[in-house]
Design a protein around this motif. Structure first.
Motif, PDB file in Angstrom:
ATOM      1  N   ILE A  57      56.746  15.751 -51.557  1.00  0.00           N
ATOM      2  CA  ILE A  57      57.560  15.923 -50.246  1.00  0.00           C
ATOM      3  C   ILE A  57      56.839  15.772 -49.228  1.00  0.00           C
ATOM      4  CG2 ILE A  57      59.530  17.116 -49.266  1.00  0.00           C
ATOM      5  CD1 ILE A  57      60.157  18.707 -51.760  1.00  0.00           C
ATOM      6  N   ASP A  80      64.862  23.058 -50.136  1.00  0.00           N
ATOM      7  CA  ASP A  80      64.866  24.007 -51.293  1.00  0.00           C
ATOM      8  C   ASP A  80      66.089  23.869 -52.247  1.00  0.00           C
ATOM      9  OD1 ASP A  80      63.149  25.930 -52.898  1.00  0.00           O
ATOM     10  OD2 ASP A  80      64.808  27.304 -52.380  1.00  0.00           O
ATOM     11  N   THR A  85      61.369  22.486 -55.393  1.00  0.00           N
ATOM     12  CA  THR A  85      60.080  22.625 -54.787  1.00  0.00           C
ATOM     13  C   THR A  85      59.073  23.351 -55.611  1.00  0.00           C
ATOM     14  OG1 THR A  85      60.858  24.491 -53.642  1.00  0.00           O
ATOM     15  CG2 THR A  85      61.272  22.257 -52.614  1.00  0.00           C
ATOM     16  N   CYS A  88      57.215  20.933 -57.429  1.00  0.00           N
ATOM     17  CA  CYS A  88      56.548  20.036 -56.483  1.00  0.00           C
ATOM     18  C   CYS A  88      55.050  20.093 -56.337  1.00  0.00           C
ATOM     19  CB  CYS A  88      57.360  19.995 -55.350  1.00  0.00           C
ATOM     20  SG  CYS A  88      56.658  18.649 -54.147  1.00  0.00           S
ATOM     21  N   TYR A  91      53.481  19.547 -51.153  1.00  0.00           N
ATOM     22  CA  TYR A  91      54.748  19.638 -50.215  1.00  0.00           C
ATOM     23  C   TYR A  91      54.065  19.946 -48.894  1.00  0.00           C
ATOM     24  CZ  TYR A  91      59.143  21.602 -48.547  1.00  0.00           C
ATOM     25  OH  TYR A  91      60.278  22.129 -47.844  1.00  0.00           O
ATOM     26  N   TYR A 111      58.579  29.171 -48.233  1.00  0.00           N
ATOM     27  CA  TYR A 111      59.449  27.947 -49.074  1.00  0.00           C
ATOM     28  C   TYR A 111      58.547  27.140 -49.732  1.00  0.00           C
ATOM     29  CZ  TYR A 111      64.091  29.529 -47.042  1.00  0.00           C
ATOM     30  OH  TYR A 111      65.098  30.263 -46.670  1.00  0.00           O
TER      31      TYR A 111
END
Length: 379
Positions: A57, A80, A85, A88, A91, A111
Motif C-alpha cells: 500500500i 485498515d 494491513t 501487507c 505499507y 496502524y
C-alpha cells in the motif's frame, strides 16, 4: 481477481511546490473532511466485502501527513477497515519534513505503516525556499530522529538535482549529507519543468533557466558513485537501496503488475484496463459521493500494449526484463515479438543480454527514450 498493490492519493499540501504537477490543493480542514468521506466511498466500491489482501500500500500526494491528527486517524482506520494491513509486506506513507509531530508518528506506527518516504529534495535552506518548500534542513534531522525512535527505520528520502542555480558542488553537498544518515533507500530525480507549474510559467517568461545538460549528467554520475560507495545499489534508473530494501510498491509498477488507483487524479491498472480518476477536487468528491466510481477515463489495454509496457517499464530496472517471465506471462518468446528491436539495440550497444535478462547498458540509460520507442509494435 488478485490485485497486489494499492495507491491511495491524498491531494492536500500546506504549500504548493514550484515544480510539482501532481494533483494537489492547499489544505483546508472542511475540504479534507469532505474528501475523506468521498475517498472511503471509492475504496468501498472496490472492496465492498472482506478485507483485500495486498502486498503493498502506498499513500501518496500531495502530502498525506498534511491533514490534522483526527483526519489522519480516520484515513488510517478506513485503510485498515478495507485492506488486510497486517499481512501487507510494505505499507508506505509519503511525508514532508516538519509535518511529522510525535502524535502523527505514533498513529502511523500503531496502524501498521512500516515505511516512510520523506520529500527532502535538498540539504540547503536557501534552495528549499527557491523551489517553494516550507521545511528547513533541521526539520529533516528532527523527523528522521523521531521516526527512528518510534521504530520506523525503513525511511526513504527523495532528492532533486538540476535545479535552477544549483551547481554540481551544491548537489554533491546534498548527497554527502543524505548519505551520512545511513538510510536504506534513496530516490533522486532531475527537475522536469512541467506545464501548470510555477516553474513552467517562469520558464516561458524567460525568468528561469534549466541547468546545463553537462551539469545534469555530472550530477547523475556523482549520485551513482556516492550511493554505490555507501552500499546502496542502483536497482532502477532513479532509485537506490541497501539489499532487501528496494521499494516493493514501485517494483509493482516496473514489473507491469496490477494496482488499485484510489483518490483524485489517481491512475489504476486492472486486468484489461487502465483507469484515470477525476482530478478537480469538487468534481471528484461529488462523483465518488454518488456512486464510489469517480473515473474520468477508462482505457482498454490490449495484449500488444501490455507487452510494449512490459519492456518500457521493466527496462527502467537495473536487472532489466526477464525473458523467462515474459514467456510465462504472454506465452510468446520475447525474440519472436521484439526480435528486430532487440537486434537493432544490441548493435547500437544500448541494451545487453545478461543471465536471461535484457538490460540497458550505461549508454542505454542515457538514451532511454530512444530505446523505449523501439519497442512500439506496428499494428
Amino acid at each position: 481477481m488478485n490485485i497486489p498493490s494499492a495507491y491511495i492519493h491524498i491531494p492536500f499540501c500546506q504549500q504548493i511546490c514550484h515544480y510539482c504537477d501532481f494533483t494537489k490543493f492547499f489544505y483546508n480542514e472542511r475540504l479534507a473532511d469532505e474528501y475523506l468521506e468521498a475517498l472511503e466511498k471509492e475504496i468501498h466500491a472496490y472492496i465492498p466485502g472482506e478485507k483485500a489482501r495486498v502486498r503493498t500500500i502506498f499513500v501518496g500526494g500531495g502530502t498525506p501527513t498534511a491533514v490534522n491528527h483526527k483526519q489522519l486517524e480516520k484515513l488510517l482506520k478506513m485503510i485498515d477497515d478495507h485492506f488486510d494491513t497486517a499481512s501487507c509486506e510494505e505499507y508506505t506513507f509519503e511525508a514532508n519534513p516538519g509535518d511529522l509531530d510525535l502524535e502523527k508518528v505514533r498513529l502511523l506506527k500503531a496502524y501498521g505503516v512500516n515505511r516512510i518516504s520523506l520529500g527532502v529534495q535538498v540539504f540547503d535552506d536557501e534552495m528549499l525556499e527557491k523551489i517553494g518548500r516550507v521545511h528547513k534542513v533541521k526539520d529533516v534531522y528532527t523527523n528522521i530522529d523521531r521516526l527512528v525512535q518510534a521504530g520506523l527505520t525503513n525511511v526513504s528520502i527523495d532528492l532533486m538535482y538540476a535545479l535552477p542555480g544549483q551547481t554540481v558542488e551544491d548537489f554533491e553537498k546534498t548527497v554527502d549529507e543524505a548519505v551520512q544518515f545511513g538510510l536504506p533507500h534513496y530516490s533522486s530525480y532531475s527537475l522536469q519543468i512541467e506545464p501548470k507549474t510555477i516553474f513552467y510559467q517562469r520558464y516561458k517568461k524567460g525568468k528561469l533557466t534549466k541547468a546545463p545538460e553537462e551539469d545534469e549528467a555530472q550530477m547523475y554520475e556523482l549520485l551513482q558513485r556516492k550511493l554505490a560507495a555507501a552500499g546502496a545499489h542502483q536497482y532502477e534508473i532513479s532509485n537506490f537501496a541497501l539489499p532487501g530494501f528496494e521499494s516493493k510498491h514501485n517494483l509493482t509498477y516496473w514489473n507491469n503488475e496490477y494496482y488499485y488507483g484510489i483518490g483524485a487524479g489517481a491512475h489504476g491498472y486492472m486486468p484489461g484496463k487502465r483507469t484515470i480518476n477525476i482530478r478537480p477536487l469538487p468534481a471528484y468528491v461529488k462523483k465518488a459521493g454518488e456512486d464510489g466510481k469517480p473515473i474520468l477515463h477508462e482505457e482498454p489495454i490490449t495484449t500488444k500494449e501490455e507487452m510494449e509496457e512490459e519492456m518500457f517499464l521493466g527496462l527502467r530496472k537495473t536487472q532489466g526484463v526477464s525473458m523467462e517471465r515474459f514467456y510465462k506471462k504472454y506465452q510468446k518468446p520475447m525474440d519472436n515479438v521484439f526480435g528486430d528491436a532487440l537486434g537493432t539495440l544490441k548493435n547500437r550497444q544500448l541494451i545487453q543480454e545478461n543471465n536471461g535478462f535484457i538490460q540497458l547498458t550505461p549508454r542505454g540509460r542515457i538514451l532511454g527514450n530512444e530505446v523505449f520507442q523501439e519497442f512500439l509494435l506496428d499494428e
